[in-house]
Each structure stands twice: as structure tokens, then as C-alpha cells.
Write an enzyme that holds these catalytic residues in place. Structure first.
Site, PDB file in Angstrom:
ATOM      1  N   SER A 137      -4.836  -2.417   3.367  1.00 13.22           N
ATOM      2  CA  SER A 137      -6.177  -2.184   3.896  1.00 13.22           C
ATOM      3  C   SER A 137      -6.118  -2.173   5.413  1.00 13.22           C
ATOM      4  CB  SER A 137      -7.082  -3.314   3.413  1.00 13.22           C
ATOM      5  OG  SER A 137      -8.180  -3.444   4.259  1.00 13.22           O
ATOM      6  N   TYR A 150      -8.251 -11.971   1.187  1.00 19.33           N
ATOM      7  CA  TYR A 150      -7.868 -10.584   0.897  1.00 19.33           C
ATOM      8  C   TYR A 150      -6.905 -10.072   1.970  1.00 19.33           C
ATOM      9  CZ  TYR A 150      -8.445  -5.516   0.170  1.00 19.33           C
ATOM     10  OH  TYR A 150      -8.225  -4.173  -0.065  1.00 19.33           O
TER      11      TYR A 150
HETATM   12  N1  NAP Z   1     -12.292   0.413  -2.029  1.00 20.20           N
HETATM   13  C1  NAP Z   1     -12.048   0.092  -0.765  1.00 20.20           C
HETATM   14  O1  NAP Z   1     -12.959   0.059   0.092  1.00 20.20           O
HETATM   15  C2  NAP Z   1     -10.637  -0.224  -0.319  1.00 20.20           C
HETATM   16  C3  NAP Z   1     -10.401  -0.363   1.056  1.00 20.20           C
HETATM   17  C4  NAP Z   1      -9.109  -0.650   1.482  1.00 20.20           C
HETATM   18  C5  NAP Z   1      -8.078  -0.780   0.577  1.00 20.20           C
HETATM   19  N2  NAP Z   1      -8.342  -0.656  -0.755  1.00 20.20           N
HETATM   20  C6  NAP Z   1      -7.223  -0.817  -1.693  1.00 20.20           C
HETATM   21  O2  NAP Z   1      -7.075   0.378  -2.420  1.00 20.20           O
HETATM   22  C7  NAP Z   1      -6.526   0.094  -3.716  1.00 20.20           C
HETATM   23  C8  NAP Z   1      -7.375   0.768  -4.774  1.00 20.20           C
HETATM   24  O3  NAP Z   1      -8.670   0.178  -4.727  1.00 20.20           O
HETATM   25  P1  NAP Z   1      -9.951   0.772  -5.497  1.00 20.20           P
HETATM   26  O4  NAP Z   1     -11.005   0.932  -4.494  1.00 20.20           O
HETATM   27  O5  NAP Z   1      -9.525   1.912  -6.354  1.00 20.20           O
HETATM   28  O6  NAP Z   1     -10.321  -0.514  -6.376  1.00 20.20           O
HETATM   29  P2  NAP Z   1     -10.865  -0.627  -7.858  1.00 20.20           P
HETATM   30  O7  NAP Z   1     -11.667   0.545  -8.233  1.00 20.20           O
HETATM   31  O8  NAP Z   1     -11.479  -1.992  -7.939  1.00 20.20           O
HETATM   32  O9  NAP Z   1      -9.512  -0.610  -8.727  1.00 20.20           O
HETATM   33  C9  NAP Z   1      -8.617  -1.699  -8.724  1.00 20.20           C
HETATM   34  C10 NAP Z   1      -7.492  -1.389  -9.706  1.00 20.20           C
HETATM   35  O10 NAP Z   1      -6.589  -2.502  -9.721  1.00 20.20           O
HETATM   36  C11 NAP Z   1      -6.439  -2.972 -11.069  1.00 20.20           C
HETATM   37  N3  NAP Z   1      -6.247  -4.422 -11.068  1.00 20.20           N
HETATM   38  C12 NAP Z   1      -7.072  -5.375 -10.562  1.00 20.20           C
HETATM   39  N4  NAP Z   1      -6.577  -6.595 -10.796  1.00 20.20           N
HETATM   40  C13 NAP Z   1      -5.407  -6.414 -11.473  1.00 20.20           C
HETATM   41  C14 NAP Z   1      -4.435  -7.297 -12.015  1.00 20.20           C
HETATM   42  N5  NAP Z   1      -4.552  -8.630 -11.921  1.00 20.20           N
HETATM   43  N6  NAP Z   1      -3.369  -6.769 -12.642  1.00 20.20           N
HETATM   44  C15 NAP Z   1      -3.213  -5.422 -12.763  1.00 20.20           C
HETATM   45  N7  NAP Z   1      -4.088  -4.528 -12.267  1.00 20.20           N
HETATM   46  C16 NAP Z   1      -5.183  -5.028 -11.643  1.00 20.20           C
HETATM   47  C17 NAP Z   1      -7.770  -2.582 -11.754  1.00 20.20           C
HETATM   48  O11 NAP Z   1      -7.646  -2.445 -13.163  1.00 20.20           O
HETATM   49  P3  NAP Z   1      -7.967  -3.657 -14.201  1.00 20.20           P
HETATM   50  O12 NAP Z   1      -9.215  -4.322 -13.709  1.00 20.20           O
HETATM   51  O13 NAP Z   1      -8.086  -2.979 -15.528  1.00 20.20           O
HETATM   52  O14 NAP Z   1      -6.776  -4.537 -14.143  1.00 20.20           O
HETATM   53  C18 NAP Z   1      -7.999  -1.210 -11.142  1.00 20.20           C
HETATM   54  O15 NAP Z   1      -7.209  -0.247 -11.796  1.00 20.20           O
HETATM   55  C19 NAP Z   1      -6.496  -1.443  -3.816  1.00 20.20           C
HETATM   56  O16 NAP Z   1      -5.196  -1.897  -3.559  1.00 20.20           O
HETATM   57  C20 NAP Z   1      -7.448  -1.890  -2.732  1.00 20.20           C
HETATM   58  O17 NAP Z   1      -7.152  -3.195  -2.269  1.00 20.20           O
HETATM   59  C21 NAP Z   1      -9.589  -0.360  -1.227  1.00 20.20           C
END
Ligand code: NAP
Length: 266
Positions: A137, A150
């Protein structure tokens, strides 16, 4: 074959969609097996190959078994894309008595991904090729109030990957870090609402992940994040206060629009 963690998430699904259209062979993982099967079906319908291997990244034994299963059933990956992540936003007082926030977040964002990458990296290095791409992030390098657990978990992954990169690359495996800004997914919703202002769409975030996969770049990051990293080193207290204030303004704006509150862990 490409391993994609977090395949059921907003960005993960967008990456799976884009790779399916290239006809890629994907190994998809996340905890929710049903949601994972739905993504695998979507990939097949769009011309790709996909298998779903559910796994909780916080469970080190399950991660070891996942790696063994991948190597036995699917082969040595050409790439591992680590998109799985969990996020919580909590001010200091709300974190008193919650050391488990750190345990859960480091389990999902650092220890699980690192264990999976390590287990797959050995045969990738032996094959002399491949690519590791991990999403962190923009808050990784600009520590700010509310994002302590985080940010620390993502910063740990960032630091670990930067340190292993030279030796992995010497054996033919590239390592890239994608620092994403705010993306309009379910991860952002509890803190910023469902349509946060200025956020990337998941497909735009996916394009950044694919840029890291397709090129030899080691870091894909917004220019303001790189500037923030420099300022954070030069004036840590001031930069943290400014970043915290910016985050609070964005939250107030989103609450006014959607009535949403603060993030929570399950
Ligand atoms: N959205 C933002 O604003 C943002 C900003 C900066 C960085 N990011 C990063 O971008 C990446 C994708 O985020 P996103 O926005 O797509 O988030 P999201 O929609 O919440 O998806 C998170 C994914 O991680 C999986 N996950 C969560 N906990 C897990 C666990 N304990 N074991 C295995 N899988 C797990 C979830 O599936 P299950 O729940 O089925 O396990 C889901 O597939 C993440 O690494 C996040 O930190 C996001």
C-alpha cells in the site's frame, strides 16, 4: 501457470479477468471456497484455465500444504501474484487491548504471503525463471495514525521482498512491489464508503499489477507515495500528522456521503 492470492477480492477478480482474456492458466486462492469457484468459472468462461485451492494465509500449516499441492498438481509457477490482504483502520485508543489486530494482520499480510512465496521460490529459482509480484500500500512508506497495524504488516512484506530481491534475481526470478493507492473495493468501504473520491477502479489497480508482471519494473508506485516516503524520512512526525489529517478529511467526506464508519477485523 500463475498463482494468484486474494483472487476473490476486488482487485484479485479484476486481475483474474484480465489474465483469463490472455488465456492464462491460473491457480486461485483465498479463504472462501465458493467465491473462489465462482472466479475459476469466470476465468474458464473467458478462455483461461483455472483451479481453486482455498487457504487461510494466517495458518502456516495450511500455507505449507497449499504450496505442496500447487507444486504436485499444477507445477512450478511462472509467477506468483500476492494480492491477498486484510485491512483495519483504528485510532490508538481503540487499539488498546487489541494486540490480536497485529497478529491477524501480520498473518495475512506478511507471514502467510512470505511463507507461500518462500515455498514456491525454491523451485522457481531452480528453474531459473519467474516473477513474484506483491501488492502493498502507498501507506507502507508513509506511516500515519489509524493505519499502524496495517502499515506495519505491509511494510514488513515490502522490506522482506526488497531484501530477498537481489539474490532471487541473480537466480532468474524477478521481484516487483505494487504500492496501490485507494481502490474502490470492499476493503475500502468500511473506512471510506463504497465510492471513495479519487479512488482507482479495480480494473485500474489490476492494470498496475499487470504492468509489474509484464515488465522488469521492481516498483510500481504513485509519484506522491515516493515523495511521501522521502518526506517521511526527512520529517517523520510532521509527515505522519499530515497523512493522518488527510485520511481523516477523506473519511469525513465519505461519511457525509454514505454514513459509513471505521474498519473492523473479522
Ligand atoms: N482497496 C484499497 O484501497 C487498497 C489500497 C492499497 C492496497 N490494497 C491492497 O490490495 C490488495 C487487494 O485488495 P482488495 O481491495 O482487492 O481487497 P478485498 O476486496 O478485501 O480482497 C481481499 C482478498 O484477500 C483475501 N484474504 C483476506 N484474508 C485472507 C486470509 N487470511 N487468507 C487468504 N486470503 C485472504 C480475500 O478473500 P477471503 O476473504 O475469501 O479470504 C480477498 O480475496 C490487498 O493486498 C490490499 O491490502 C488495497
Amino acid at each position: 501457470m500463475i498463482v494468484l492470492t486474494g483472487a476473490t477480492g476486488g482487485v484479485g477478480r479484476a486481475v483474474a479477468t484480465a489474465l483469463a482474456e490472455r488465456g492464462a492458466h491460473l491457480v486461485l486462492t483465498a479463504r472462501d471456497g465458493e467465491a473462489l469457484e465462482a472466479v475459476a468459472t469466470m476465468v474458464r468462461e473467458r478462455g483461461g484455465r483455472a483451479v481453486a485451492h482455498p487457504c487461510d494465509l494466517r495458518d502456516q500449516q495450511a500455507v505449507a500444504e497449499l504450496a505442496e499441492r500447487i507444486l504436485a498438481e499444477d507445477g512450478v509457477p511462472e509467477a506468483v501474484l500476492n494480492l491477498a490482504g486484510h485491512c483495519v483502520h483504528r485510532d490508538l485508543e481503540a487499539t488498546f487491548g487489541r494486540p490480536h489486530d497485529l497478529v491477524r494482520l501480520t498473518g495475512t499480510n506478511l507471514l502467510g504471503p512470505a511463507a507461500l512465496i518462500l515455498a514456491l521460490l525454491a523451485p522457481m529459482c531452480a528453474a531459473g525463471r519467474g516473477r513474484i509480484v506483491a501488492v502493498t500500500s502507498a501507506s507502507t512508506r508513509i506511516p500515519a495514525p489509524g493505519w499502524a497495524a496495517y502499515g506495519a504488516s505491509k511494510a514488513g512484506l515490502d522490506s522482506w521482498l526488497r531484501a530477498i530481491r537481489p539474490q532471487a534475481e541473480a537466480q532468474g526470478v524477478g521481484v516487483a512491489i505494487v504500492e496501490l493507492p485507494l481502490v474502490a473495493t470492499s476493503m475500502a468501504t468500511p473506512t471510506y464508503g463504497s465510492s471513495p473520491r479519487g479512488a482507482l477502479e479495480p480494473s485500474q489497480a489490476a492494470a498496475r499489477v499487470l504492468r509489474a508482471l509484464d515488465s522488469r519494473r521492481t516498483l510500481v508506485s504513485p509519484p506522491w507515495s515516493r515523495l511521501g516516503a522521502v518526506l517521511s524520512q526527512a520529517a517523520p512526525a510532521l509527515t505522519a500528522r499530515a497523512a493522518g489529517a488527510g485520511s481523516r478529511v477523506a473519511q469525513r467526506l465519505s461519511r457525509r456521503e454514505t454514513g459509513s464508519g471505521s474498519g473492523s477485523l473479522r
